[in-house]
Motif scaffolding. Structure first.
Motif, PDB file in Angstrom:
ATOM      1  N   GLY A   6       0.828  -1.200   0.000  1.00 17.12           N
ATOM      2  CA  GLY A   6       0.000   0.000   0.000  1.00 17.12           C
ATOM      3  C   GLY A   6       0.863   1.251   0.000  1.00 17.12           C
ATOM      4  N   ARG A   7       0.244   2.391   0.266  1.00 15.66           N
ATOM      5  CA  ARG A   7       1.007   3.649   0.307  1.00 15.66           C
ATOM      6  C   ARG A   7       2.088   3.604   1.371  1.00 15.66           C
ATOM      7  N   LEU A  22      -8.736  -5.601  -3.447  1.00 15.05           N
ATOM      8  CA  LEU A  22      -9.238  -4.591  -2.512  1.00 15.05           C
ATOM      9  C   LEU A  22      -9.777  -5.253  -1.243  1.00 15.05           C
ATOM     10  N   ALA A  25      -6.842  -6.281   0.850  1.00 10.80           N
ATOM     11  CA  ALA A  25      -6.209  -5.109   1.460  1.00 10.80           C
ATOM     12  C   ALA A  25      -7.024  -4.614   2.658  1.00 10.80           C
ATOM     13  N   TRP A  32      -5.283   1.095   1.134  1.00 12.97           N
ATOM     14  CA  TRP A  32      -5.665   0.998  -0.274  1.00 12.97           C
ATOM     15  C   TRP A  32      -6.928   1.818  -0.448  1.00 12.97           C
ATOM     16  N   CYS A  44      -8.676   2.497  -6.921  1.00  7.84           N
ATOM     17  CA  CYS A  44      -7.996   1.322  -6.358  1.00  7.84           C
ATOM     18  C   CYS A  44      -7.000   0.700  -7.343  1.00  7.84           C
ATOM     19  N   CYS A  46      -3.972  -0.696  -9.304  1.00 13.31           N
ATOM     20  CA  CYS A  46      -2.762  -1.298  -8.769  1.00 13.31           C
ATOM     21  C   CYS A  46      -1.965  -1.963  -9.885  1.00 13.31           C
ATOM     22  N   GLY A  78      -8.164  -2.883  -8.253  1.00 10.69           N
ATOM     23  CA  GLY A  78      -8.182  -3.714  -7.054  1.00 10.69           C
ATOM     24  C   GLY A  78      -9.550  -4.253  -6.702  1.00 10.69           C
ATOM     25  N   TYR A  93      -0.065  -0.809  -4.862  1.00  9.01           N
ATOM     26  CA  TYR A  93      -1.112   0.205  -5.038  1.00  9.01           C
ATOM     27  C   TYR A  93      -0.542   1.346  -5.866  1.00  9.01           C
ATOM     28  N   LYS A  94      -1.149   1.629  -7.032  1.00 11.37           N
ATOM     29  CA  LYS A  94      -0.643   2.652  -7.956  1.00 11.37           C
ATOM     30  C   LYS A  94      -1.791   3.484  -8.521  1.00 11.37           C
TER      31      LYS A  94
END
Length: 97
Positions: A6-7, A22, A25, A32, A44, A46, A78, A93-94
């Protein structure tokens, strides 16, 4: 084993049949973001860095929302992407923003 990045939170989680990225997560408290869970907002988004072969194929929502180049590069939503079998998977996560 699935690596969720995640971030700020990164976790190794066990395969859990029937859950989206998701869902995994959220279940394991990985940061996320999401808004809609229908595949329209792409919040979401990724990147599947490893283990695409263990995932379901992109569905209609992903094909409508993501560009073909993104899908080819391994990007997924996600809320739509699901792990179909256990294996080494790494997902980052992108989001766009």
């Amino acid at each position: 084993m699935i690596s969720l990045l995640g971030r700020k939170v990164q976790k190794q989680v066990e395969y859990d049949s029937g859950l989206t990225i998701l869902d995994l997560a959220m279940k394991h408290e990985v940061d996320w973001s999401f808004s809609c869970t229908r595949g329209t907002c792409a919040r979401c988004r990724c990147l599947v860095k490893e283990g695409r072969e263990f995932m379901n194929e992109p569905n209609d929502a992903e094909l409508d929302r993501l560009e073909p180049e993104e899908i080819e590069a391994g990007f997924r939503l996600g809320c739509q992407a699901m792990v179909k079998q256990d294996g080494p998977i790494t997902i980052v996560y992108k989001p766009y923003f």
